[in-house]
Write a protein that holds these residues in place. Structure first.
Motif, PDB file in Angstrom:
ATOM      1  N   ALA A 167       0.818  -1.202   0.000  1.00 50.89           N
ATOM      2  CA  ALA A 167       0.000   0.000   0.000  1.00 50.89           C
ATOM      3  C   ALA A 167       0.855   1.257   0.000  1.00 50.89           C
ATOM      4  O   ALA A 167       0.469   2.279  -0.549  1.00 50.89           O
ATOM      5  N   MET A 168       2.045   1.179   0.611  1.00 51.26           N
ATOM      6  CA  MET A 168       2.921   2.349   0.620  1.00 51.26           C
ATOM      7  C   MET A 168       3.747   2.424  -0.659  1.00 51.26           C
ATOM      8  O   MET A 168       4.267   3.467  -1.014  1.00 51.26           O
ATOM      9  N   PRO A 171       2.302   4.850  -3.870  1.00 49.02           N
ATOM     10  CA  PRO A 171       2.696   6.254  -3.969  1.00 49.02           C
ATOM     11  C   PRO A 171       4.136   6.416  -4.394  1.00 49.02           C
ATOM     12  O   PRO A 171       4.455   7.304  -5.176  1.00 49.02           O
ATOM     13  N   SER A 172       5.025   5.495  -3.916  1.00 48.21           N
ATOM     14  CA  SER A 172       6.430   5.749  -4.202  1.00 48.21           C
ATOM     15  C   SER A 172       6.761   5.503  -5.653  1.00 48.21           C
ATOM     16  O   SER A 172       7.602   6.183  -6.203  1.00 48.21           O
ATOM     17  N   ILE A 175       3.107   7.749  -7.951  1.00 46.09           N
ATOM     18  CA  ILE A 175       2.682   9.144  -7.763  1.00 46.09           C
ATOM     19  C   ILE A 175       3.861  10.081  -7.572  1.00 46.09           C
ATOM     20  O   ILE A 175       4.008  11.058  -8.303  1.00 46.09           O
ATOM     21  N   VAL A 176       4.733   9.776  -6.613  1.00 46.95           N
ATOM     22  CA  VAL A 176       5.780  10.737  -6.253  1.00 46.95           C
ATOM     23  C   VAL A 176       6.686  11.121  -7.427  1.00 46.95           C
ATOM     24  O   VAL A 176       6.938  12.302  -7.642  1.00 46.95           O
ATOM     25  N   ILE A 179       5.420  13.945  -9.495  1.00 45.45           N
ATOM     26  CA  ILE A 179       5.372  15.287  -8.922  1.00 45.45           C
ATOM     27  C   ILE A 179       6.737  15.960  -9.052  1.00 45.45           C
ATOM     28  O   ILE A 179       6.829  17.161  -9.242  1.00 45.45           O
ATOM     29  N   LEU A 180       7.803  15.161  -8.978  1.00 49.20           N
ATOM     30  CA  LEU A 180       9.142  15.732  -9.042  1.00 49.20           C
ATOM     31  C   LEU A 180       9.611  15.798 -10.502  1.00 49.20           C
ATOM     32  O   LEU A 180       9.222  14.968 -11.313  1.00 49.20           O
ATOM     33  N   PRO A 181      10.455  16.774 -10.826  1.00 51.17           N
ATOM     34  CA  PRO A 181      10.950  16.876 -12.206  1.00 51.17           C
ATOM     35  C   PRO A 181      11.882  15.718 -12.532  1.00 51.17           C
ATOM     36  O   PRO A 181      12.601  15.227 -11.677  1.00 51.17           O
TER      37      PRO A 181
ATOM     38  N   LEU B 127      10.093   2.813   3.433  1.00 49.80           N
ATOM     39  CA  LEU B 127       8.681   3.188   3.389  1.00 49.80           C
ATOM     40  C   LEU B 127       8.493   4.686   3.545  1.00 49.80           C
ATOM     41  O   LEU B 127       7.560   5.261   2.993  1.00 49.80           O
ATOM     42  N   PRO B 130       9.473   8.225   0.382  1.00 50.89           N
ATOM     43  CA  PRO B 130       8.598   9.010  -0.502  1.00 50.89           C
ATOM     44  C   PRO B 130       7.899  10.154   0.223  1.00 50.89           C
ATOM     45  O   PRO B 130       7.849  11.275  -0.285  1.00 50.89           O
ATOM     46  N   LEU B 134       8.383  14.237  -0.372  1.00 50.47           N
ATOM     47  CA  LEU B 134       7.279  15.166  -0.628  1.00 50.47           C
ATOM     48  C   LEU B 134       7.282  16.292   0.392  1.00 50.47           C
ATOM     49  O   LEU B 134       7.095  17.463   0.033  1.00 50.47           O
ATOM     50  N   LYS B 137      10.062  18.737  -0.262  1.00 48.61           N
ATOM     51  CA  LYS B 137       9.746  19.501  -1.466  1.00 48.61           C
ATOM     52  C   LYS B 137       8.721  20.594  -1.134  1.00 48.61           C
ATOM     53  O   LYS B 137       8.862  21.746  -1.535  1.00 48.61           O
ATOM     54  N   MET B 163      -5.055   6.456   4.903  1.00 48.42           N
ATOM     55  CA  MET B 163      -4.893   5.065   4.473  1.00 48.42           C
ATOM     56  C   MET B 163      -4.100   4.263   5.498  1.00 48.42           C
ATOM     57  O   MET B 163      -4.435   3.115   5.793  1.00 48.42           O
ATOM     58  N   LEU B 167      -5.307   0.928   7.394  1.00 48.06           N
ATOM     59  CA  LEU B 167      -4.533  -0.322   7.324  1.00 48.06           C
ATOM     60  C   LEU B 167      -4.168  -0.806   8.713  1.00 48.06           C
ATOM     61  O   LEU B 167      -4.233  -2.003   9.001  1.00 48.06           O
TER      62      LEU B 167
END
Lengths: 237, 178
Positions: A167-168, A171-172, A175-176, A179-181, B127, B130, B134, B137, B163, B167
């Motif tokens: 689940a984590m 995003p890695s 998604i992430v 967002i970054l160039p 984990l 990321p 963010l 940033k 989330m 979980l």
């Protein structure tokens, strides 16, 4: 007896896998690909490099599904499935890195810079870091699961971490990096899957290639699972 | 001090790395320090989801206090390059909350695996990277009056936190039974 029925029932996808991969290699190396600036003929690597990541994601997904099945039934068989799918997924991830670095050395590496200088710029790529994180998460899963000696506890804690990590993971790696160039293609949308990215001939190789690689991963894993089930049975006796 | 007045980017990087280590040390204790007898006592009086929610709540509060303290200490010792104090404090609280949620759940796993705190770092670093990326940033924007903080990314972080809570509530009962 049952073995015979099983082989007949399950052989078709292995044949399909071999056929698809033979097709991938022949068509992937022979079809005409558009000669884009910078990319040139290297875009053939699409069938191999992206295929590895597709196979990795497939295997990790199967692994997490088996972890959920374990927690629902507490059948240790699913724990073995889950671990083996994760291991083979890691192998495909490493192969994805290998094919990617070959591709990168023809497209991104700056010929005017010495190797280590262009490397330090490339190592900061968010996509590369995202993929490294994904692999590290699964290495951590292996470390955690194999460090516990009690079989039931190992299976339960491993399954819980597997689900949490998956689940984590999304995003890695999905998604992430968007967002970054980044230099890597796929800033907006799904690289290589959009209509504008790939012409129709390449598409005819691309999808069979992805399915073929995923099937190959599943095939390898089923062999590893059979081996491990046998080992486990020996332990029980 | 070794670095008297670091640049905003260095300040920001240093701040988040220190937040990460504060969180590991503060939150790891919550599960690893519980004795077996006390866990048994909790087991008899509470349901697993209540227990994990209580732990999450306590660690969140602890981490929020720690985050505020570290902002104060950072601005006292390393000067204060923050241009937009409000958004930055908001981000720090959000970040502290995210970190505490992830590490609370990992501490539960590590405690059940009967490992030391080292396994928590092994499990947690990949984990958390990321989210940390963010957060760094986003909070870079607080040092520059021209940049704005994109709301969609903040919402993404909040969604991630929600989330994680879900979980934890779903998965903790499986860790709990022994």
């Amino acid at each position: 007896m049952t073995n015979n029925i099983n082989t007949k029932r399950t052989a078709w996808w292995k044949i399909l896998c071999v056929a698809l991969l033979v097709y991938t290699f022949i068509a992937g190396l022979l079809i005409k690909v558009p000669n884009l600036p910078l990319l040139g003929q290297t875009s053939r690597n699409l069938f191999f490099h992206v295929g590895m990541w597709m196979a990795m994601m497939t295997l990790f997904t199967v692994s997490v599904v088996n972890a959920i099945r374990y927690l629902r039934t507490f059948n240790l068989r699913y724990d073995i499935y889950s671990r083996q799918y994760a291991t083979v997924g890691i192998v495909f991830g490493l192969l994805g890195y290998a094919t990617g670095s070959i591709w990168m050395s023809y497209t991104w590496a700056d010929p005017n810079n010495p190797l280590f200088k262009s490397f330090s710029a490339l190592a900061r790529e968010p996509k590369l870091i995202g993929a490294a994180i994904a692999l590290l998460i699964y290495f951590a899963y292996l470390v955690l699961r194999d460090s516990i000696s009690d079989i039931d506890k190992r299976a339960r804690i491993g399954a819980v971490y597997n689900i949490f990590a998956y689940a984590m993971l999304f995003p890695s790696i999905w998604i992430v990096p968007r967002i970054l160039p980044s230099l890597h293609p796929g800033q907006e949308g799904n690289p290589a899957l959009e209509l504008k990215d790939v012409n129709q001939f390449m598409r005819m190789v691309e999808w069979p290639a992805f399915i073929g690689w995923a099937l190959l991963g599943v095939w390898i894993t089923t062999l590893k699972i059979r081996l491990n089930l046998l080992k486990e049975r020996k332990l029980m006796q | 001090m070794a670095i008297e007045q670091p640049e905003p980017r260095v300040w920001n990087g240093l701040f988040w790395v220190i937040q990460l280590f504060i969180c590991i040390n503060a939150v790891a204790k919550s599960f690893l320090q519980e004795s077996r007898g006390r866990m048994l006592y909790f087991y008899s009086i509470a349901s697993p989801s209540d227990f994990v929610l209580a732990k999450l709540l306590f660690n969140s509060l602890l981490m929020l206090v720690m985050s505020l303290l570290s902002i104060v200490l950072f601005s006292l010792f390393l000067s204060n390059p923050i241009q937009k104090a409000g958004p930055f404090i908001g981000l720090v609280l959000l970040g502290g909350w995210s970190l505490s949620l992830v590490f609370t759940f990992l501490a539960a796993i590590a405690a059940k695996a009967q490992q030391n705190a080292a396994i928590m770092a092994v499990l947690g670093f990949p984990l958390i990277i990321p989210q940390l990326l963010l957060l760094m940033k986003l909070s870079n924007a607080a040092f520059n009056p021209v940049l704005t903080i994109p709301l969609s990314t903040v919402l993404l972080l909040v969604a991630l936190d929600v989330m994680i809570i879900m979980l934890a509530v779903i998965l903790f009962p499986f860790l709990w039974r022994d």
